[in-house]
Design an enzyme around this catalytic site. Structure first.
Site, PDB file in Angstrom:
ATOM      1  CG  ASP A  19      -2.076   0.904   1.111  1.00 52.20           C
ATOM      2  OD1 ASP A  19      -2.276   1.481   0.020  1.00 52.20           O
ATOM      3  OD2 ASP A  19      -2.811   1.083   2.103  1.00 52.20           O
ATOM      4  CD1 TRP A  24       7.344   6.581  -1.873  1.00 53.69           C
ATOM      5  CD2 TRP A  24       7.181   6.792  -4.117  1.00 53.69           C
ATOM      6  NE1 TRP A  24       8.619   6.540  -2.398  1.00 53.69           N
ATOM      7  CE2 TRP A  24       8.545   6.665  -3.771  1.00 53.69           C
ATOM      8  CE3 TRP A  24       6.832   6.930  -5.454  1.00 53.69           C
ATOM      9  CZ2 TRP A  24       9.563   6.673  -4.720  1.00 53.69           C
ATOM     10  CZ3 TRP A  24       7.854   6.957  -6.405  1.00 53.69           C
ATOM     11  CH2 TRP A  24       9.202   6.824  -6.032  1.00 53.69           C
ATOM     12  CG  HIS A  36       0.519   2.059  -9.286  1.00 49.03           C
ATOM     13  ND1 HIS A  36       0.221   1.675  -7.998  1.00 49.03           N
ATOM     14  CD2 HIS A  36      -0.571   2.748  -9.732  1.00 49.03           C
ATOM     15  CE1 HIS A  36      -0.988   2.113  -7.684  1.00 49.03           C
ATOM     16  NE2 HIS A  36      -1.490   2.773  -8.710  1.00 49.03           N
ATOM     17  CG  LEU A 130       9.491 -17.374  -3.386  1.00 47.93           C
ATOM     18  CD1 LEU A 130       9.205 -17.361  -1.884  1.00 47.93           C
ATOM     19  CD2 LEU A 130      10.078 -16.035  -3.814  1.00 47.93           C
ATOM     20  NE  ARG A 187      -3.227  -1.600   4.237  1.00 53.79           N
ATOM     21  CZ  ARG A 187      -4.465  -1.668   3.813  1.00 53.79           C
ATOM     22  NH1 ARG A 187      -5.280  -2.555   4.314  1.00 53.79           N
ATOM     23  NH2 ARG A 187      -4.926  -0.844   2.886  1.00 53.79           N
TER      24      ARG A 187
HETATM   25  C1  FPP Z   1      -1.780   0.221  -3.386  1.00 55.99           C
HETATM   26  O1  FPP Z   1      -1.326   1.536  -3.405  1.00 55.99           O
HETATM   27  C2  FPP Z   1      -1.225  -0.507  -4.503  1.00 55.99           C
HETATM   28  C3  FPP Z   1      -1.949  -1.076  -5.504  1.00 55.99           C
HETATM   29  C4  FPP Z   1      -3.420  -1.002  -5.565  1.00 55.99           C
HETATM   30  C5  FPP Z   1      -1.305  -1.749  -6.614  1.00 55.99           C
HETATM   31  C6  FPP Z   1      -0.079  -2.524  -6.286  1.00 55.99           C
HETATM   32  C7  FPP Z   1       0.671  -2.652  -7.514  1.00 55.99           C
HETATM   33  C8  FPP Z   1       2.001  -2.689  -7.652  1.00 55.99           C
HETATM   34  C9  FPP Z   1       2.930  -2.708  -6.513  1.00 55.99           C
HETATM   35  C10 FPP Z   1       2.634  -2.698  -8.994  1.00 55.99           C
HETATM   36  C11 FPP Z   1       2.182  -3.769  -9.929  1.00 55.99           C
HETATM   37  C12 FPP Z   1       2.400  -5.107  -9.382  1.00 55.99           C
HETATM   38  C13 FPP Z   1       3.052  -6.106 -10.002  1.00 55.99           C
HETATM   39  C14 FPP Z   1       3.093  -7.422  -9.375  1.00 55.99           C
HETATM   40  C15 FPP Z   1       3.738  -5.931 -11.269  1.00 55.99           C
HETATM   41  P1  FPP Z   1      -2.389   2.690  -3.608  1.00 55.99           P
HETATM   42  O2  FPP Z   1      -2.447   3.017  -5.038  1.00 55.99           O
HETATM   43  O3  FPP Z   1      -3.690   2.297  -2.996  1.00 55.99           O
HETATM   44  O4  FPP Z   1      -1.703   3.831  -2.806  1.00 55.99           O
HETATM   45  P2  FPP Z   1      -2.441   4.977  -1.962  1.00 55.99           P
HETATM   46  O5  FPP Z   1      -3.159   4.297  -0.843  1.00 55.99           O
HETATM   47  O6  FPP Z   1      -1.302   5.824  -1.483  1.00 55.99           O
HETATM   48  O7  FPP Z   1      -3.361   5.701  -2.905  1.00 55.99           O
END
Ligand code: FPP
Length: 250
Positions: A19, A24, A36, A130, A187
């Site tokens: 998260d 960020w 992302h 893994l 988390r």
């Molecule tokens: C949460 O941060 C993150 C996500 C919903 C997406 C996670 C995706 C990645 C780490 C990249 C793609 C993954 C792979 C496996 C290639 P948020 O967007 O909710 O952040 P915020 O809470 O600050 O808005």
């Protein structure tokens, strides 16, 4: 940290809610997708660190059933990142013994992403160092309802009797069938919620929350979480003294 100093005991299975990518990016006055993208580098580092230290199962919450409601451009960007990640990592996964599995509604993913995912899943099926579970279009309640429906159908057809249903049978009807439950849930980004993630499987997991946002969660931060886990006493409903005896004799 050299090999002799890895945290001990290690969790067999670590689950992570990645998260904070959006915040960020916003802190850097950039679009959410920039976060992302940086988050993908943290995914690579988490996989590599888990493999290096000897964690056997790593489950990453990459896209929830609710995430489909995000702006179309963000969803599209995430799918592109996913496809690129799978293409780029296939050879490394095979070389490093990483077996990929998907938890979630694979059919809802765009065709090209699903095909790439199926290819990586098939080509890493023999790997066992893994187990990497990517949760994509995943929601725990949907997963459990699917399990209940399947068990009900088996009861209706006579393949199962209601009395056959126990913890093990239910677990065997989830995406995580055959895998141990997570020992540690991490988390990032300061939020302290489960957000419909592995609600059944996390029943006895140790919970670790950190303010660090996912793109900044790298090897050192992962090792710190493992260190904290190593210091926890897991009781599984027993008293502290009982749990110590169980640990000492196991
Ligand atoms: C949460 O941060 C993150 C996500 C919903 C997406 C996670 C995706 C990645 C780490 C990249 C793609 C993954 C792979 C496996 C290639 P948020 O967007 O909710 O952040 P915020 O809470 O600050 O808005």
């Amino acid at each position: 940290m050299d090999e002799t100093h890895y945290p001990d005991p290690l969790p067999r299975h670590v689950a992570i809610i990645m998260d904070g990518n959006g915040r960020w990016a916003q802190q850097r006055h950039r679009l959410r997708l920039f976060g992302h993208k940086a988050g993908v580098d943290s995914v690579r580092e988490a996989v590599e660190t888990a493999r290096e230290v000897g964690v056997r199962y790593l489950t990453l919450y990459a896209f929830s059933t609710e995430n489909w409601q995000r702006p179309g451009l963000e969803v599209k960007g995430l799918m592109t990142l996913l496809r690129t990640y799978l293409q780029a990592e296939l050879d490394t996964m095979k070389k490093n013994g990483v077996r990929l599995q998907c938890f979630g509604q694979k059919d809802r993913l765009p065709d090209d992403v699903r095909k790439m995912l199926d290819k990586v899943i098939a080509e890493t099926e023999h790997c066992s160092r893994l187990h990497l579970n990517l949760c994509l279009s995943y929601g725990s309640r949907t997963e459990m309802i699917g399990a209940i429906q399947e068990i009900s159908r088996k009861c209706a057809s006579g393949e199962l009797k209601p009395d056959d249903i126990d913890d093990h049978l239910f677990s065997d009807h989830l995406y995580s069938t055959g895998q141990p439950d997570p020992d540690l849930l991490i988390r990032t980004s300061g939020e302290q919620r489960l957000s419909n993630f592995l609600l059944w499987q996390l029943s006895y997991a140790e919970l670790y929350f950190t303010d660090i946002k996912w793109p900044d969660f790298r090897r050192d931060q992962f090792l710190e979480a493992l260190e904290e886990y190593a210091g926890r006493q897991r009781r599984f409903g027993k008293t502290g003294a009982q749990a110590e005896t169980t640990c000492a004799s196991s």
